[in-house]
Design a protein around this motif. Structure first.
Motif, PDB file in Angstrom:
ATOM      1  N   GLU A  82       2.924  -8.138   6.529  1.00  0.00           N
ATOM      2  CA  GLU A  82       4.170  -7.690   5.901  1.00  0.00           C
ATOM      3  C   GLU A  82       5.317  -8.000   6.853  1.00  0.00           C
ATOM      4  N   ASN A 106       3.427   1.811  -5.867  1.00  0.00           N
ATOM      5  CA  ASN A 106       2.717   0.611  -6.307  1.00  0.00           C
ATOM      6  C   ASN A 106       1.399   0.971  -6.989  1.00  0.00           C
ATOM      7  N   GLU A 107       0.677   1.938  -6.416  1.00  0.00           N
ATOM      8  CA  GLU A 107      -0.584   2.375  -7.026  1.00  0.00           C
ATOM      9  C   GLU A 107      -0.348   2.889  -8.451  1.00  0.00           C
ATOM     10  N   LYS A 135       0.856  -1.187   0.000  1.00  0.00           N
ATOM     11  CA  LYS A 135       0.000   0.000   0.000  1.00  0.00           C
ATOM     12  C   LYS A 135       0.896   1.241   0.000  1.00  0.00           C
ATOM     13  N   ASN A 136       1.218   1.746  -1.193  1.00  0.00           N
ATOM     14  CA  ASN A 136       2.031   2.956  -1.301  1.00  0.00           C
ATOM     15  C   ASN A 136       1.794   3.587  -2.672  1.00  0.00           C
TER      16      ASN A 136
END
Length: 393
Positions: A379, A284-285, A280-281
């Protein structure tokens, strides 16, 4: 007098022209990978991610510090000798500043001495064997890809419990043997009873599977075959009715086509380098969004690796103000942190291995996906894993 002035002006013109001529307006990068060969699928993903990452990291300009990034692609076909000669040609004939690749560990090991001979940077992505940043390493080698120890220690988090008996199935290669060695070292509570190594191109797993079954079937408690494999389909061993003996299969992450086989094993645990739904960053998006736009599909395991390598290259060149000389880049990159689709990575000073997160998963069957979906358990952050330094520096 006039003649002497002309000579003086000519000498001055030459003196000022020399540095201007030597300052190239380009930074050349060789990307050497398996365009063809057994790991072609991995190589093509890496290439897609690398070019996408360069575009993202440079804001679409493909320039750093006013210099154009020029990428020269070469196909090592998964052959060590081919990779070695291509890297020498890239450094010597093409005059590249940096090389990235290769896909396969045996090819990477053949290439390491070439980087040292030419005194130029080789950024290894995605070859995994520990020995690349271990006993075969030299100071010109950096790696954004994970190593066997990171894979093994992360998978040990999922499997290393008291009362668990494990046998390993791996390719008889640097990748497979380094992976098993690191996994064995990481196991503290479980019991490892057998190591099965088979040729990398194996298609008939019957004999190997029978040996694994014989070693595990009479063991008490939970029994697991842990698979370390690149390409092919070692999950065929499930056809030998492992459930009858109470034997489970466990493995790490893989490319989406390979994870179609994971659908047979709901609840299977392991640890992955990457799956597009896990991190989730913002990076990456952006990668997921770009990949869907371009290919109408999510980015895969090795796409993220190529993207990460590109982010590292651009971060280093920005920090060095476009100076691509090896000595400057080594000083710049040692200890350097940079953003990737997996979050922040940092090149460890001792061996230039990128310290990074891994992802403990459990397989879920979702009819919306063709593959077994690795649901994130948690994670595993870089600081939680004690990754051995294996070089002789």
């Amino acid at each position: 007098m006039q003649r002497r002035n002309l000579i003086t002006l000519a000498v001055l013109a030459t003196a000022f022209a020399a540095p201007a001529f030597s300052q190239s307006k380009e930074i050349k990068i060789a990307h050497i990978y398996s365009k063809t060969g057994p790991l072609e699928a991995y190589g093509k993903q890496t290439a897609t991610g690398f070019m996408m990452g360069l575009d993202y990291a440079t804001g679409g300009t493909m320039t750093v510090a006013g210099k154009k990034l020029v990428v020269i692609e070469k196909d090592d076909q998964g052959k060590p000798d081919q990779g070695k000669s291509l890297l020498a040609a890239a450094y010597g004939d093409d005059k590249v500043d940096i090389a990235v690749g290769p896909t396969a560990s045996p090819v990477a090991l053949a290439m390491l001495p070439v980087a040292e001979e030419y005194k130029k940077i080789l950024l290894v992505e995605p070859a995994v064997a520990d020995s690349i940043t271990g006993d075969k390493w030299n100071k010109y080698i950096f790696r954004t890809g994970r190593n066997s120890s990171q894979d093994a220690i992360a998978n040990a988090v999922a499997l290393d419990k008291a009362g668990v008996t494990i046998a390993t199935l791996a390719q008889d290669s640097a990748f497979g043997r380094d992976g098993v060695k690191a996994f064995k070292e990481a196991i503290k509570k479980a019991k490892l009873v057998h190591e099965e190594f088979l040729p990398p191109a194996t298609t008939d797993f019957t004999a190997g599977a029978q040996r694994l079954i014989d070693k595990l079937k009479d063991q008490p408690g939970r029994k697991v075959i842990f698979i370390i494999w690149a390409g092919g389909n070692p999950f065929k061993i499930a056809d030998m009715d492992l459930k009858r003996y109470g034997i489970e299969i466990a493995t790490g992450g893989n490319i989406l086509p390979a994870m179609v086989a994971y659908k047979q094993f709901p609840g299977m645990e392991g640890a992955a380098y990457y799956y597009f739904g896990m991190p989730k960053n913002a990076v990456n998006e952006a990668m997921v969004s770009r990949h869907y736009s371009q290919f109408k599909a999510p980015p895969d395991f090795f796409t993220a690796g190529g993207f990460s390598a590109a982010m590292a290259v651009v971060a280093a060149l920005n920090a060095s103000k476009g100076d691509a000389s090896a000595n400057t880049l080594i000083k710049t990159m040692e200890g350097m942190s940079f953003d990737t689709p997996k979050g922040k990575m940092t090149f460890r000073k001792e061996d230039h291995q990128a310290m990074q997160s891994m992802y403990h998963f459990k397989i879920k069957v979702d009819p919306a996906f063709a593959w077994g979906v690795p649901e994130l358990v948690r994670e595993i952050k870089a600081e939680e894993m004690t990754i051995p330094v294996r070089n002789k520096r």
